[in-house]
Design a protein around this motif. Sequence first.
Motif, mmCIF file in Angstrom:
data_model
loop_
_atom_site.group_PDB
_atom_site.id
_atom_site.type_symbol
_atom_site.label_atom_id
_atom_site.label_comp_id
_atom_site.label_asym_id
_atom_site.label_seq_id
_atom_site.Cartn_x
_atom_site.Cartn_y
_atom_site.Cartn_z
ATOM 1 N N ASP A 174 0.819 -1.268 -0.106
ATOM 2 C CA ASP A 174 -0.078 0.088 0.061
ATOM 3 C C ASP A 174 0.822 1.128 0.131
ATOM 4 O O ASP A 174 1.919 1.145 0.777
ATOM 5 C CB ASP A 174 -0.923 0.109 1.312
ATOM 6 C CG ASP A 174 -1.923 -1.403 1.264
ATOM 7 O OD1 ASP A 174 -2.065 -1.721 0.205
ATOM 8 O OD2 ASP A 174 -2.338 -1.463 2.285
ATOM 9 N N SER A 231 2.579 -1.425 6.629
ATOM 10 C CA SER A 231 1.711 -2.454 6.945
ATOM 11 C C SER A 231 0.182 -2.366 6.388
ATOM 12 O O SER A 231 -0.001 -1.067 6.489
ATOM 13 C CB SER A 231 1.642 -2.948 8.534
ATOM 14 O OG SER A 231 0.326 -3.626 8.840
ATOM 15 N N PRO A 232 -0.382 -3.085 6.058
ATOM 16 C CA PRO A 232 -1.847 -2.973 5.562
ATOM 17 C C PRO A 232 -2.817 -2.716 6.906
ATOM 18 O O PRO A 232 -4.231 -2.715 6.499
ATOM 19 C CB PRO A 232 -2.239 -4.002 4.623
ATOM 20 C CG PRO A 232 -1.356 -5.209 5.188
ATOM 21 C CD PRO A 232 -0.077 -4.683 5.773
ATOM 22 N N ARG A 233 -2.440 -2.675 8.016
ATOM 23 C CA ARG A 233 -3.495 -2.659 9.160
ATOM 24 C C ARG A 233 -4.383 -1.679 8.824
ATOM 25 O O ARG A 233 -5.750 -1.829 9.366
ATOM 26 C CB ARG A 233 -2.742 -2.595 10.492
ATOM 27 C CG ARG A 233 -1.824 -3.931 10.936
ATOM 28 C CD ARG A 233 -1.502 -3.692 12.426
ATOM 29 N NE ARG A 233 -0.646 -2.576 12.304
ATOM 30 C CZ ARG A 233 0.664 -2.655 12.534
ATOM 31 N NH1 ARG A 233 1.375 -3.736 12.066
ATOM 32 N NH2 ARG A 233 1.478 -1.740 12.456
ATOM 33 N N CYS A 287 -6.193 -0.464 6.735
ATOM 34 C CA CYS A 287 -7.219 -0.971 5.779
ATOM 35 C C CYS A 287 -8.369 -1.814 6.458
ATOM 36 O O CYS A 287 -9.582 -1.704 5.919
ATOM 37 C CB CYS A 287 -6.878 -1.928 4.680
ATOM 38 S SG CYS A 287 -5.514 -0.866 3.442
ATOM 39 N N TYR A 288 -8.025 -2.309 7.508
ATOM 40 C CA TYR A 288 -8.971 -3.145 8.293
ATOM 41 C C TYR A 288 -9.194 -2.372 9.858
ATOM 42 O O TYR A 288 -10.452 -2.536 10.161
ATOM 43 C CB TYR A 288 -7.998 -4.532 8.481
ATOM 44 C CG TYR A 288 -7.877 -5.216 7.435
ATOM 45 C CD1 TYR A 288 -8.855 -5.570 6.480
ATOM 46 C CD2 TYR A 288 -6.624 -5.167 7.086
ATOM 47 C CE1 TYR A 288 -8.354 -5.924 5.439
ATOM 48 C CE2 TYR A 288 -6.069 -5.852 5.887
ATOM 49 C CZ TYR A 288 -6.855 -6.153 4.921
ATOM 50 O OH TYR A 288 -6.509 -6.738 3.976
ATOM 51 N N SER A 289 -8.326 -1.799 10.240
ATOM 52 C CA SER A 289 -8.685 -0.937 11.837
ATOM 53 C C SER A 289 -9.193 0.380 11.389
ATOM 54 O O SER A 289 -9.918 0.728 12.235
ATOM 55 C CB SER A 289 -7.427 -1.223 12.286
ATOM 56 O OG SER A 289 -6.244 0.179 11.831
ATOM 57 N N ASP A 290 -9.057 0.961 10.271
ATOM 58 C CA ASP A 290 -9.591 2.415 10.095
ATOM 59 C C ASP A 290 -8.904 3.225 11.123
ATOM 60 O O ASP A 290 -9.790 4.311 11.670
ATOM 61 C CB ASP A 290 -10.957 2.484 10.106
ATOM 62 C CG ASP A 290 -11.631 3.742 9.586
ATOM 63 O OD1 ASP A 290 -10.959 4.120 8.752
ATOM 64 O OD2 ASP A 290 -13.008 4.009 9.889
ATOM 65 N N GLN A 291 -7.580 2.887 11.542
ATOM 66 C CA GLN A 291 -7.127 4.041 12.746
ATOM 67 C C GLN A 291 -5.856 4.740 12.158
ATOM 68 O O GLN A 291 -5.063 3.993 11.497
ATOM 69 C CB GLN A 291 -6.625 2.809 13.637
ATOM 70 C CG GLN A 291 -7.816 2.502 14.484
ATOM 71 C CD GLN A 291 -8.652 3.205 15.243
ATOM 72 O OE1 GLN A 291 -8.358 4.269 15.798
ATOM 73 N NE2 GLN A 291 -10.048 3.196 14.752
ATOM 74 N N ASP A 325 -2.159 3.202 12.594
ATOM 75 C CA ASP A 325 -1.794 2.133 11.841
ATOM 76 C C ASP A 325 -1.256 2.341 10.425
ATOM 77 O O ASP A 325 -1.084 1.699 9.576
ATOM 78 C CB ASP A 325 -2.956 1.052 11.687
ATOM 79 C CG ASP A 325 -3.325 0.332 13.016
ATOM 80 O OD1 ASP A 325 -2.454 0.421 13.834
ATOM 81 O OD2 ASP A 325 -4.486 -0.177 13.506
ATOM 82 N N THR A 326 -1.356 3.761 10.128
ATOM 83 C CA THR A 326 -0.672 4.048 8.821
ATOM 84 C C THR A 326 0.417 5.204 9.019
ATOM 85 O O THR A 326 0.495 5.504 9.919
ATOM 86 C CB THR A 326 -1.962 4.432 7.920
ATOM 87 O OG1 THR A 326 -1.356 4.831 6.542
ATOM 88 C CG2 THR A 326 -2.348 5.725 8.222
#
Length: 118
Positions: free
Chosen positions: A2, A38-40, A42-46, A49-50
């Motif tokens: 990503d 990390s793609p985290r 995309c799932y956490s919406d936090q 995490d980006t």
Amino acid sequence: MDIIFLHGVRAKTLIGVYEWERIAPQVVEVDLEIGIPSPRACYSDQLNDTIDYAKVVDRLRHVLAEQHFLLLEALAEYIAQDLMREFAAPWIKVGVTKLGILHEVGRVGVQVERGHRG
């Protein structure tokens, strides 16, 4: 992988091989593409995490205000290494452009790509 991107970020810096270029800051335009570790998000919406875009712009403006280079190549390399280190990015593409620096040429610039794009 990503990737986040920021295109057309403008900031002032001292850069150039000619003495007149090092007297007053010039506006440069920076384009960034940064691999997210990390793609985290995309799932956490936090946000934590980006990579936070605002923090990237703040860091970039700080670098441009503090560091002075003769060549766009050296500036682009410094930005690439600094942002990869600061944000734990596995890959980055940095474009740095001077606007209207040559007669009848709208833009001149360089682009570097560092790291491993997975």
